[in-house]
Design an enzyme around this catalytic site. Sequence first.
Site, PDB file in Angstrom:
ATOM      1  N   HIS A  31       8.485 -54.419  54.135  1.00 27.03           N
ATOM      2  CA  HIS A  31       8.108 -55.613  54.885  1.00 27.03           C
ATOM      3  C   HIS A  31       7.020 -56.345  54.121  1.00 27.03           C
ATOM      4  CE1 HIS A  31       7.031 -58.226  58.221  1.00 27.03           C
ATOM      5  NE2 HIS A  31       8.209 -57.905  58.732  1.00 27.03           N
ATOM      6  N   ASP A  49      14.430 -53.661  61.854  1.00 30.86           N
ATOM      7  CA  ASP A  49      15.891 -53.684  61.775  1.00 30.86           C
ATOM      8  C   ASP A  49      16.513 -52.305  61.584  1.00 30.86           C
ATOM      9  OD1 ASP A  49      16.448 -56.317  62.194  1.00 30.86           O
ATOM     10  OD2 ASP A  49      16.099 -56.888  60.121  1.00 30.86           O
TER      11      ASP A  49
HETATM   12  N1  CMC Z   1      14.157 -50.470  49.270  1.00 32.18           N
HETATM   13  C1  CMC Z   1      13.672 -50.095  48.067  1.00 32.18           C
HETATM   14  N2  CMC Z   1      12.600 -50.661  47.471  1.00 32.18           N
HETATM   15  C2  CMC Z   1      11.979 -51.630  48.146  1.00 32.18           C
HETATM   16  C3  CMC Z   1      12.399 -52.051  49.406  1.00 32.18           C
HETATM   17  C4  CMC Z   1      13.535 -51.432  49.971  1.00 32.18           C
HETATM   18  N3  CMC Z   1      14.002 -51.794  51.150  1.00 32.18           N
HETATM   19  N4  CMC Z   1      11.582 -53.030  49.837  1.00 32.18           N
HETATM   20  C5  CMC Z   1      10.684 -53.219  48.872  1.00 32.18           C
HETATM   21  N5  CMC Z   1      10.924 -52.379  47.851  1.00 32.18           N
HETATM   22  C6  CMC Z   1      10.157 -52.274  46.599  1.00 32.18           C
HETATM   23  C7  CMC Z   1      10.593 -53.342  45.603  1.00 32.18           C
HETATM   24  O1  CMC Z   1      11.671 -52.882  44.787  1.00 32.18           O
HETATM   25  C8  CMC Z   1       9.328 -53.556  44.815  1.00 32.18           C
HETATM   26  O2  CMC Z   1       9.171 -52.500  43.906  1.00 32.18           O
HETATM   27  P1  CMC Z   1       8.484 -52.748  42.467  1.00 32.18           P
HETATM   28  O3  CMC Z   1       7.091 -53.234  42.774  1.00 32.18           O
HETATM   29  O4  CMC Z   1       8.531 -51.412  41.823  1.00 32.18           O
HETATM   30  O5  CMC Z   1       9.325 -53.807  41.797  1.00 32.18           O
HETATM   31  C9  CMC Z   1       8.225 -53.397  45.876  1.00 32.18           C
HETATM   32  O6  CMC Z   1       8.795 -52.571  46.898  1.00 32.18           O
HETATM   33  C10 CMC Z   1       7.795 -54.706  46.494  1.00 32.18           C
HETATM   34  O7  CMC Z   1       8.960 -55.443  46.882  1.00 32.18           O
HETATM   35  P2  CMC Z   1       8.945 -56.999  47.145  1.00 32.18           P
HETATM   36  O8  CMC Z   1      10.337 -57.511  47.247  1.00 32.18           O
HETATM   37  O9  CMC Z   1       8.038 -57.672  46.168  1.00 32.18           O
HETATM   38  O10 CMC Z   1       8.218 -57.042  48.548  1.00 32.18           O
HETATM   39  P3  CMC Z   1       8.376 -58.165  49.595  1.00 32.18           P
HETATM   40  O11 CMC Z   1       7.204 -58.091  50.446  1.00 32.18           O
HETATM   41  O12 CMC Z   1       8.666 -59.471  48.967  1.00 32.18           O
HETATM   42  O13 CMC Z   1       9.724 -57.690  50.353  1.00 32.18           O
HETATM   43  C11 CMC Z   1      11.412 -57.425  51.942  1.00 32.18           C
HETATM   44  C12 CMC Z   1       9.904 -57.639  51.699  1.00 32.18           C
HETATM   45  C13 CMC Z   1      11.633 -57.306  53.453  1.00 32.18           C
HETATM   46  C14 CMC Z   1      12.185 -58.650  51.403  1.00 32.18           C
HETATM   47  C15 CMC Z   1      11.874 -56.161  51.217  1.00 32.18           C
HETATM   48  O14 CMC Z   1      11.132 -55.055  51.660  1.00 32.18           O
HETATM   49  C16 CMC Z   1      13.368 -55.918  51.388  1.00 32.18           C
HETATM   50  O15 CMC Z   1      14.183 -56.493  50.640  1.00 32.18           O
HETATM   51  N6  CMC Z   1      13.760 -55.013  52.370  1.00 32.18           N
HETATM   52  C17 CMC Z   1      15.139 -54.755  52.654  1.00 32.18           C
HETATM   53  C18 CMC Z   1      15.687 -55.797  53.599  1.00 32.18           C
HETATM   54  C19 CMC Z   1      15.115 -55.671  54.996  1.00 32.18           C
HETATM   55  O16 CMC Z   1      15.067 -54.588  55.556  1.00 32.18           O
HETATM   56  N7  CMC Z   1      14.725 -56.804  55.571  1.00 32.18           N
HETATM   57  C20 CMC Z   1      14.234 -56.866  56.932  1.00 32.18           C
HETATM   58  C21 CMC Z   1      12.802 -57.243  56.981  1.00 32.18           C
HETATM   59  S1  CMC Z   1      12.106 -56.929  58.601  1.00 32.18           S
HETATM   60  C22 CMC Z   1      12.806 -58.123  59.588  1.00 32.18           C
HETATM   61  C23 CMC Z   1      12.086 -59.380  59.468  1.00 32.18           C
HETATM   62  O17 CMC Z   1      10.938 -59.477  59.946  1.00 32.18           O
HETATM   63  O18 CMC Z   1      12.688 -60.340  58.928  1.00 32.18           O
END
Ligand code: CMC
Length: 380
Positions: free
Chosen positions: A263, A316
């Site tokens: 998140h 989710d």
């Molecule tokens: N599985 C594996 N690795 C992850 C995941 C995941 N679900 N989420 C983040 N990471 C890792 C990512 O690979 C990165 O690693 P590194 O620094 O080594 O490259 C690190 O964590 C940071 O990721 P980010 O994309 O920069 O973080 P963010 O804050 O932009 O991402 C997110 C937030 C929700 C887009 C992401 O966690 C994600 O894609 N999750 C899966 C989809 C999901 O479950 N979405 C629902 C969000 S909750 C509902 C809502 O409020 O919308």
Amino acid sequence: MNELNDIKIHRGLKEIYLDRTKSSFIDGKNGKLYYRGFNINELANNSTFEEVSYLLIHGKLPNKSQLNEITIWMANNRDIPIEVINLIDSIKHLHPMDVLRTAISTLAAFDDSLDDDSIDSNVKKGLSITTKAPTIVTAHVRLRDGKDPISPEKSLSHASNFLYMLFGVIPDELDAKLIDKDLILHAEHGLNASSFTARVVASTQSDVYSAITAGIACLKGPAHGGAAEGVMKQAQEIGDEKNTTSYVKNLLSSGGRIMGFGHRVYKTADPRALILKIDAKNLSERKGNPKWFGILQSLAVCMEPYEKKGICENVDFWTGAIYNLLDIPDDIFVSIFALARIPGWTAQIAEQFSNNILIRPLLAYVGELDKPYIKIEHRK
Ligand code: CMC
């Protein structure tokens, strides 16, 4: 151009505060969430979606007669025009989020107060869209299954009526209560991507229908609302608890992401996920179907080492299992998120309108300048 090189870029607007709000507060460090100052645990355990809609939109809890009034108003405003039902029928092959987005945009054509941009009218429009959204989603599911849509039942609560219109039978009380709680938990959440989108639209002094339509378009993506559907797809691909470890290893080593984890704001457990986990467990026992809870539980255990990186279960993760156990089709999971989020969008759109400023950030240009224009006949 040199000064552009010194600009600090905030990609994804991470950790940027856009404005002040009184709608909701996410304490991402401590895993807490408040709507209008009320802890989400209190609301999930004691409130109803109708009451939370009032709270978000009006900023305070209703008294008895105010709650009664909003509940009756919502129950009386669920019908959608026949033209919208015909439209849904004509595009029923689309994803439910595409249908919901199109139908809500079309509802504007049937609102006599479209040009009234007073606060009262805008709030009423948001509430009207809230009440009609379940009718759209369920009419679509039934039409694509070759069935007639079911008319809303005024005597039922918002959540109960949703299940009734979906399945055509008065739902089990516990099932309806669980959907009610799920709607409460999804109703508002700070400046998430779809609320930001809705605010950007509102900031141009556009209308509530446009802002909510844009919010729905944004919510559809798997990085935002589409994750619950993705969670169940992953659980189905895993198929059996014994496959979870290898599945996670393969996915993560190929750069994939586990849906329902991570998140932007919570770097500890999402408080909504903690509540829904218990409900998913109880529901799987009540329905005598432990399979999906078992697979998701094993997935959660496999992901434990990532907690220290701040990658924890989000809202989710467990909702997919709950909807699945209630026999709700996978592709409307994100639509349920959308219909729950409309009061939150409405509150934030109203907040934006009440203290408006055009949201218009900048991009630092890094391309070339003053390139020679070569006539087409001389280009390679
Ligand atoms: N599985 C594996 N690795 C992850 C995941 C995941 N679900 N989420 C983040 N990471 C890792 C990512 O690979 C990165 O690693 P590194 O620094 O080594 O490259 C690190 O964590 C940071 O990721 P980010 O994309 O920069 O973080 P963010 O804050 O932009 O991402 C997110 C937030 C929700 C887009 C992401 O966690 C994600 O894609 N999750 C899966 C989809 C999901 O479950 N979405 C629902 C969000 S909750 C509902 C809502 O409020 O919308």
